[in-house]
Scaffold this motif. Structure first.
Motif, PDB file in Angstrom:
ATOM      1  N   PRO A   1      34.014  32.176 -43.599  1.00 11.76           N
ATOM      2  CA  PRO A   1      34.601  32.863 -42.438  1.00 11.76           C
ATOM      3  C   PRO A   1      35.944  32.294 -41.995  1.00 11.76           C
ATOM      4  O   PRO A   1      36.705  32.951 -41.313  1.00 11.76           O
ATOM      5  CB  PRO A   1      33.542  32.671 -41.342  1.00 11.76           C
ATOM      6  N   GLN A   2      36.249  31.052 -42.406  1.00 14.51           N
ATOM      7  CA  GLN A   2      37.458  30.423 -41.885  1.00 14.51           C
ATOM      8  C   GLN A   2      38.736  30.934 -42.520  1.00 14.51           C
ATOM      9  O   GLN A   2      39.815  30.708 -42.011  1.00 14.51           O
ATOM     10  CB  GLN A   2      37.396  28.896 -42.099  1.00 14.51           C
ATOM     11  N   GLY A   3      38.630  31.601 -43.654  1.00 14.48           N
ATOM     12  CA  GLY A   3      39.862  32.061 -44.294  1.00 14.48           C
ATOM     13  C   GLY A   3      40.240  31.202 -45.474  1.00 14.48           C
ATOM     14  O   GLY A   3      39.400  30.622 -46.123  1.00 14.48           O
ATOM     15  N   GLN A   4      41.543  31.073 -45.749  1.00 17.68           N
ATOM     16  CA  GLN A   4      41.977  30.555 -47.032  1.00 17.68           C
ATOM     17  C   GLN A   4      41.588  29.087 -47.271  1.00 17.68           C
ATOM     18  O   GLN A   4      41.923  28.204 -46.493  1.00 17.68           O
ATOM     19  CB  GLN A   4      43.489  30.710 -47.197  1.00 17.68           C
ATOM     20  N   VAL A   5      40.857  28.906 -48.371  1.00 15.78           N
ATOM     21  CA  VAL A   5      40.399  27.584 -48.788  1.00 15.78           C
ATOM     22  C   VAL A   5      40.957  27.317 -50.175  1.00 15.78           C
ATOM     23  O   VAL A   5      40.942  28.199 -51.032  1.00 15.78           O
ATOM     24  CB  VAL A   5      38.851  27.529 -48.840  1.00 15.78           C
ATOM     25  N   THR A   6      41.454  26.108 -50.387  1.00 15.85           N
ATOM     26  CA  THR A   6      41.946  25.714 -51.705  1.00 15.85           C
ATOM     27  C   THR A   6      40.899  24.831 -52.364  1.00 15.85           C
ATOM     28  O   THR A   6      40.298  23.975 -51.699  1.00 15.85           O
ATOM     29  CB  THR A   6      43.273  24.933 -51.555  1.00 15.85           C
TER      30      THR A   6
ATOM     31  N   GLY B   1      36.722  19.545 -54.715  1.00 15.37           N
ATOM     32  CA  GLY B   1      37.208  19.303 -53.351  1.00 15.37           C
ATOM     33  C   GLY B   1      37.606  20.609 -52.692  1.00 15.37           C
ATOM     34  O   GLY B   1      38.060  21.546 -53.354  1.00 15.37           O
ATOM     35  N   LEU B   2      37.423  20.665 -51.391  1.00 12.34           N
ATOM     36  CA  LEU B   2      37.780  21.849 -50.605  1.00 12.34           C
ATOM     37  C   LEU B   2      38.821  21.431 -49.573  1.00 12.34           C
ATOM     38  O   LEU B   2      38.666  20.393 -48.913  1.00 12.34           O
ATOM     39  CB  LEU B   2      36.551  22.410 -49.877  1.00 12.34           C
ATOM     40  N   SER B   3      39.867  22.233 -49.409  1.00 12.31           N
ATOM     41  CA  SER B   3      40.873  21.921 -48.390  1.00 12.31           C
ATOM     42  C   SER B   3      41.465  23.223 -47.866  1.00 12.31           C
ATOM     43  O   SER B   3      41.170  24.304 -48.370  1.00 12.31           O
ATOM     44  CB  SER B   3      41.965  21.025 -48.970  1.00 12.31           C
ATOM     45  N   GLY B   4      42.281  23.082 -46.831  1.00 15.98           N
ATOM     46  CA  GLY B   4      42.853  24.284 -46.209  1.00 15.98           C
ATOM     47  C   GLY B   4      42.186  24.490 -44.875  1.00 15.98           C
ATOM     48  O   GLY B   4      42.235  23.639 -44.001  1.00 15.98           O
TER      49      GLY B   4
ATOM     50  N   GLY C   1      40.293  23.802 -38.550  1.00 15.19           N
ATOM     51  CA  GLY C   1      41.028  24.511 -37.508  1.00 15.19           C
ATOM     52  C   GLY C   1      42.319  25.122 -38.032  1.00 15.19           C
ATOM     53  O   GLY C   1      42.959  25.927 -37.353  1.00 15.19           O
ATOM     54  N   ARG C   2      42.716  24.751 -39.271  1.00 12.94           N
ATOM     55  CA  ARG C   2      43.937  25.333 -39.842  1.00 12.94           C
ATOM     56  C   ARG C   2      43.617  26.731 -40.331  1.00 12.94           C
ATOM     57  O   ARG C   2      42.611  26.954 -40.971  1.00 12.94           O
ATOM     58  CB  ARG C   2      44.427  24.490 -41.021  1.00 12.94           C
ATOM     59  N   ARG C   3      44.510  27.669 -40.072  1.00 11.98           N
ATOM     60  CA  ARG C   3      44.322  29.018 -40.556  1.00 11.98           C
ATOM     61  C   ARG C   3      45.565  29.412 -41.336  1.00 11.98           C
ATOM     62  O   ARG C   3      46.665  29.388 -40.804  1.00 11.98           O
ATOM     63  CB  ARG C   3      44.090  30.015 -39.391  1.00 11.98           C
ATOM     64  N   VAL C   4      45.364  29.755 -42.609  1.00 18.13           N
ATOM     65  CA  VAL C   4      46.472  30.131 -43.472  1.00 18.13           C
ATOM     66  C   VAL C   4      46.418  31.631 -43.651  1.00 18.13           C
ATOM     67  O   VAL C   4      45.371  32.184 -43.967  1.00 18.13           O
ATOM     68  CB  VAL C   4      46.353  29.444 -44.856  1.00 18.13           C
ATOM     69  N   ALA C   5      47.511  32.299 -43.521  1.00 19.79           N
ATOM     70  CA  ALA C   5      47.551  33.771 -43.651  1.00 19.79           C
ATOM     71  C   ALA C   5      47.319  34.216 -45.092  1.00 19.79           C
ATOM     72  O   ALA C   5      47.684  33.495 -45.995  1.00 19.79           O
ATOM     73  CB  ALA C   5      48.888  34.299 -43.183  1.00 19.79           C
TER      74      ALA C   5
END
Lengths: 158, 131
Positions: free
Chosen positions: A107-112, A50-53, A154-158
């Motif tokens: 490209p979206q940034g942090q993925v869990t 699963g992918l989230s974030g 659309g969520r962006r985690v630093a």
């Protein structure tokens, strides 16, 4: 689904095969999976992550038994003779590393990513309302596919 | 020397064992998650280095690192993980790891990281003793 989503999974797979499986692996033509497609006619085992974030979705690695055993053998450095717990562990780790190598390039940034789950291919359930991209890979013992269903949250985690 | 391998994948622990056994006389201990690792550490074995995966059930690697560092500032800890984003690396360093290796890695890469870490720890030990 745009190429920015596809390339990380292709390069991620190549990284894993080059560094740890040490087997050649060539990517075929990406295509969209049909809604009523029956992958279990070709593949019997699936590893699901699963992918989230910043994205939400699934990565599914589909394999036939022969390819599964050869990949597990190559990673472990010893023969995998049957679909047992050790073989499943190796397959899960392969999928985990592909997902990990890919997500750092998204490209979206942090993925869990979740801990991998092994399923019989017919039991895989895909998210509804999202396209599923199918990437075929050919290695010396046969073909496996990576299927990616992903949407930007659309969520962006630093 | 004693090395603790903490990873929920037995395959990955075996890969690390194969590579790191070339270091010489090595006794390996293993744990499948952070809780098991704490139990192994609690037996009192002095580890030359602890290899820690990040994503594990029951207790993840970053939590394990923080727990270890509550009472042990000295044992070298190396995070061996698929988590490669800069933020994750910084988080691990802040938690107290001494080195970081990203999966997938070649046998030489992980061996080199461990050698670097051991060399740095050996260099730090005499300096601490002299102080």
């Amino acid at each position: 689904m745009n190429v920015a989503y596809i390339n990380p999974f292709i390069t991620g797979t190549r990284e894993v095969f080059d560094a740890m499986i040490r087997m050649p692996c060539a990517v075929g033509k990406p295509r969209l999976r049909e809604t009523d497609e029956r992958s279990h006619k070709l593949y019997s085992i699936s590893v699901v992550i699963g992918l989230s974030g910043s994205v939400s979705g699934l990565l599914v690695m589909n394999l036939a038994e022969g390819v599964a055993l050869s990949m597990a053998s190559a990673l472990a450095g010893e023969p995998a003779k049957s679909l047992n717990a050790d073989t499943f562990d190796a397959l899960a780790e392969i999928a985990n590393m592909i997902a990990g190598a890919a997500k750092k390039q998204l490209p979206q940034g942090q993925v869990t990513i979740t801990v991998p789950t092994l399923l019989r291919t017919p039991d895989v359930v895909y998210p509804t309302g999202q396209p599923v991209l199918s990437l075929p890979f050919d290695c010396p013992t046969g073909r496996f596919t990576l299927e990616i269903s992903m949407r930007d949250t659309g969520r962006r985690v630093a | 020397m004693n090395i603790l391998l903490v990873d929920d994948s037995k395959t990955m622990r075996n890969i690390q064992k194969k590579s790191l056994s070339t270091l010489g006389e090595v006794q390996f201990s293993e744990a499948g998650d952070g809780l098991e690792a704490l139990a192994v550490i609690g037996t009192g074995i002095k580890f030359a280095v602890v290899m820690v995966d990040w994503n594990m059930p029951n207790m993840d690697g970053i939590t394990l690192v923080r727990k270890i560092r509550e009472t042990d500032k000295a044992t070298p800890l190396i995070m061996a993980t698929t988590e490669a984003e800069k933020g994750r690396v910084l988080e691990a360093l802040k938690a107290g790891v001494n080195n970081y290796v990203v999966k997938p890695f070649t046998p030489d890469q992980i061996l080199e990281k461990v050698k670097q870490t051991l060399a740095k720890a050996a260099g730090a030990a005499p300096a601490a003793a002299a102080a």
